[in-house]
Design a protein around this motif. Structure first.
Motif, PDB file in Angstrom:
ATOM      1  N   ILE A  53      11.506  61.486   9.865  1.00 19.62           N
ATOM      2  CA  ILE A  53      12.936  62.289   9.308  1.00 19.62           C
ATOM      3  C   ILE A  53      12.939  63.080  10.749  1.00 19.62           C
ATOM      4  N   GLU A  54      11.559  62.799  11.668  1.00 24.07           N
ATOM      5  CA  GLU A  54      11.436  63.984  13.105  1.00 24.07           C
ATOM      6  C   GLU A  54      12.752  62.956  13.670  1.00 24.07           C
ATOM      7  N   SER A  55      12.040  61.575  13.809  1.00 32.96           N
ATOM      8  CA  SER A  55      12.717  60.577  14.691  1.00 32.96           C
ATOM      9  C   SER A  55      14.367  59.782  14.334  1.00 32.96           C
ATOM     10  N   THR A  56      14.953  60.688  13.501  1.00 29.45           N
ATOM     11  CA  THR A  56      16.021  60.240  12.987  1.00 29.45           C
ATOM     12  C   THR A  56      16.943  61.538  13.465  1.00 29.45           C
ATOM     13  N   TYR A  57      16.063  62.773  13.271  1.00 31.01           N
ATOM     14  CA  TYR A  57      15.954  64.295  13.935  1.00 31.01           C
ATOM     15  C   TYR A  57      16.883  64.392  15.980  1.00 31.01           C
ATOM     16  N   ASP A  58      16.021  64.110  16.544  1.00 35.74           N
ATOM     17  CA  ASP A  58      15.936  63.350  18.391  1.00 35.74           C
ATOM     18  C   ASP A  58      17.032  62.493  18.221  1.00 35.74           C
ATOM     19  N   GLN A  59      17.559  61.312  17.227  1.00 31.55           N
ATOM     20  CA  GLN A  59      17.944  60.801  17.801  1.00 31.55           C
ATOM     21  C   GLN A  59      19.973  61.407  17.864  1.00 31.55           C
ATOM     22  N   ILE A  60      19.698  62.441  16.376  1.00 33.25           N
ATOM     23  CA  ILE A  60      20.792  62.392  15.858  1.00 33.25           C
ATOM     24  C   ILE A  60      21.830  63.407  17.458  1.00 33.25           C
ATOM     25  N   VAL A  61      20.280  64.830  17.999  1.00 33.05           N
ATOM     26  CA  VAL A  61      20.206  65.504  18.919  1.00 33.05           C
ATOM     27  C   VAL A  61      20.880  64.895  20.363  1.00 33.05           C
ATOM     28  N   LYS A  62      20.087  63.812  20.720  1.00 35.34           N
ATOM     29  CA  LYS A  62      20.875  62.527  21.859  1.00 35.34           C
ATOM     30  C   LYS A  62      22.654  62.365  21.632  1.00 35.34           C
ATOM     31  N   THR A  63      22.629  62.029  20.458  1.00 36.00           N
ATOM     32  CA  THR A  63      23.928  62.098  20.674  1.00 36.00           C
ATOM     33  C   THR A  63      25.091  62.740  20.664  1.00 36.00           C
ATOM     34  N   ASP A 105      18.721  71.592  19.248  1.00 36.50           N
ATOM     35  CA  ASP A 105      17.545  70.905  20.543  1.00 36.50           C
ATOM     36  C   ASP A 105      15.857  72.063  20.255  1.00 36.50           C
ATOM     37  N   HIS A 106      16.483  72.918  20.867  1.00 35.62           N
ATOM     38  CA  HIS A 106      14.736  74.146  21.113  1.00 35.62           C
ATOM     39  C   HIS A 106      14.430  74.189  19.933  1.00 35.62           C
ATOM     40  N   ASP A 107      14.974  74.337  18.913  1.00 37.07           N
ATOM     41  CA  ASP A 107      14.218  74.816  17.702  1.00 37.07           C
ATOM     42  C   ASP A 107      13.397  73.648  16.262  1.00 37.07           C
ATOM     43  N   LYS A 108      13.463  72.395  16.700  1.00 37.49           N
ATOM     44  CA  LYS A 108      13.484  71.790  16.095  1.00 37.49           C
ATOM     45  C   LYS A 108      12.267  71.552  14.944  1.00 37.49           C
ATOM     46  N   HIS A 109      11.087  72.727  15.925  1.00 36.82           N
ATOM     47  CA  HIS A 109       9.936  72.710  15.049  1.00 36.82           C
ATOM     48  C   HIS A 109      10.151  74.002  13.340  1.00 36.82           C
ATOM     49  N   ARG A 162      35.219  73.009  23.482  1.00 40.57           N
ATOM     50  CA  ARG A 162      36.318  73.990  23.869  1.00 40.57           C
ATOM     51  C   ARG A 162      36.837  75.456  23.440  1.00 40.57           C
ATOM     52  N   LYS A 163      37.045  77.147  23.921  1.00 39.70           N
ATOM     53  CA  LYS A 163      36.935  78.231  24.004  1.00 39.70           C
ATOM     54  C   LYS A 163      36.677  78.372  22.975  1.00 39.70           C
ATOM     55  N   TYR A 164      37.761  78.317  22.267  1.00 43.00           N
ATOM     56  CA  TYR A 164      38.160  78.978  20.757  1.00 43.00           C
ATOM     57  C   TYR A 164      36.624  78.532  20.152  1.00 43.00           C
ATOM     58  N   PHE A 165      35.974  77.462  20.041  1.00 46.46           N
ATOM     59  CA  PHE A 165      34.978  77.308  18.875  1.00 46.46           C
ATOM     60  C   PHE A 165      33.796  76.688  20.497  1.00 46.46           C
ATOM     61  N   PRO A 166      33.295  77.755  20.687  1.00 43.59           N
ATOM     62  CA  PRO A 166      31.677  77.398  21.031  1.00 43.59           C
ATOM     63  C   PRO A 166      30.836  76.837  20.462  1.00 43.59           C
ATOM     64  N   ASP A 167      30.683  77.790  19.254  1.00 46.11           N
ATOM     65  CA  ASP A 167      29.484  77.529  18.115  1.00 46.11           C
ATOM     66  C   ASP A 167      29.110  76.298  18.367  1.00 46.11           C
ATOM     67  N   GLY A 168      30.102  75.523  17.724  1.00 46.29           N
ATOM     68  CA  GLY A 168      29.307  73.719  17.816  1.00 46.29           C
ATOM     69  C   GLY A 168      28.160  73.562  18.666  1.00 46.29           C
ATOM     70  N   TYR A 169      28.442  73.821  19.914  1.00 43.70           N
ATOM     71  CA  TYR A 169      27.358  72.833  21.536  1.00 43.70           C
ATOM     72  C   TYR A 169      26.229  74.191  21.230  1.00 43.70           C
ATOM     73  N   ASN A 170      26.233  75.439  20.601  1.00 46.90           N
ATOM     74  CA  ASN A 170      25.074  76.148  20.355  1.00 46.90           C
ATOM     75  C   ASN A 170      24.809  76.195  19.292  1.00 46.90           C
ATOM     76  N   LEU A 171      24.965  75.923  18.628  1.00 45.65           N
ATOM     77  CA  LEU A 171      23.994  74.835  17.266  1.00 45.65           C
ATOM     78  C   LEU A 171      23.199  73.519  18.038  1.00 45.65           C
ATOM     79  N   TYR A 172      23.939  72.903  18.990  1.00 48.81           N
ATOM     80  CA  TYR A 172      23.043  71.602  19.001  1.00 48.81           C
ATOM     81  C   TYR A 172      22.041  72.397  19.814  1.00 48.81           C
ATOM     82  N   LYS A 173      22.203  72.676  21.146  1.00 48.79           N
ATOM     83  CA  LYS A 173      21.542  73.258  21.963  1.00 48.79           C
ATOM     84  C   LYS A 173      20.425  74.496  20.957  1.00 48.79           C
ATOM     85  N   ARG A 174      21.280  74.994  19.874  1.00 47.16           N
ATOM     86  CA  ARG A 174      20.011  76.340  19.056  1.00 47.16           C
ATOM     87  C   ARG A 174      19.021  74.643  18.307  1.00 47.16           C
TER      88      ARG A 174
END
Length: 249
Positions: free
Chosen positions: A139-149, A174-178, A160-172
């Protein structure tokens, strides 16, 4: 009732500090038009409501969260990360954020993959809390692969400027997997903060339907009463008998 149950609230406070995990969350209230806060701290056996004028570190002072040394379960409130020994973020919120990203970024695939992974993992945990170490690693390995995707997709399709939430969620993520997958290695820890959400909903319902606070003392007394009543309710006690016992000599 608030004054007569102080000893019981102190007992609840002490028991929460001994709990292997504790749910915590804030919700806003209003006193004479001014915004105040109520913090919920609890587990499956005890709950504690505290009135505070503000959120943040000031709001946490004097609550069990300030002294707690084990796992805190909460939403993504950065203040809570300064307390407790470890953290589990509420996956119900994460799944909602992923659904928003799916609807607003139809050209990307990572959020749908992540939602499917978390949903299936939660279902798997419901069926069997003792997941093997090998399965957890998968599960953890699949999680990491999806983050790389996600990283690759945002290089090809910048947010896009009107919806930065998706990108912010990806960064979060990636950082907060634990903090998202902690429950896999600790079966005693819940993967959502629904306990706190339900507890605070009772306060919000009372405020919206029937309560007008004119002073801080009123909302503080309500929090004290709800602490004792809701804890007794979790134990299956007769609430009338609980109140009667508090006023008995």
């Amino acid at each position: 009732f608030s004054a007569l149950t102080e000893k019981e609230r102190k007992r609840i406070y002490s028991m929460l500090l001994l709990s292997p995990s504790m749910h915590a969350d804030f919700t806003p209230g209003r006193v004479n038009g001014k915004c105040v806060q109520v913090i919920f701290c609890g587990n499956e056996d005890e709950v504690l409501y505290c009135f505070r004028k503000h959120k943040g570190h000031e709001g946490i002072q004097g609550t069990p969260v300030e002294e707690y040394q084990q796992t805190l379960i909460h939403d993504h409130d950065p203040t809570f990360y300064n307390y407790g020994g470890d953290h589990q973020e509420c996956l119900s919120h994460i799944l909602r954020y992923l659904q928003d990203a799916i609807e607003n970024e139809p050209d990307l695939t990572w959020h749908r993959q992540m939602k499917d992974l978390l949903s299936s993992t939660i279902h798997e945990v419901k069926q069997d809390r003792d997941i093997s170490a090998q399965r957890i690693s998968q599960i953890e390995s699949t999680y990491d692969q999806i983050v790389k995707t996600a990283q690759q997709e945002y290089l090809e399709h910048p947010p896009r400027k009107y919806f930065p939430d998706g990108y912010n969620l990806y960064k979060r993520m990636d950082h907060d997997k634990h903090y998202h997958l902690l429950f896999l290695r600790h079966p005693e820890i819940a993967y959502t903060n629904n306990l706190a959400e339900r507890g605070l909903r009772k306060f919000k319902r009372k405020q919206k339907q029937a309560v007008t606070f004119r002073c801080n003392q009123s909302i503080e007394h309500l929090c004290d009463c709800m602490t004792v009543i809701e804890t007794e309710r979790l134990r299956g006690a007769d609430i009338f008998q609980t109140a009667l016992a508090a006023f008995s000599p």
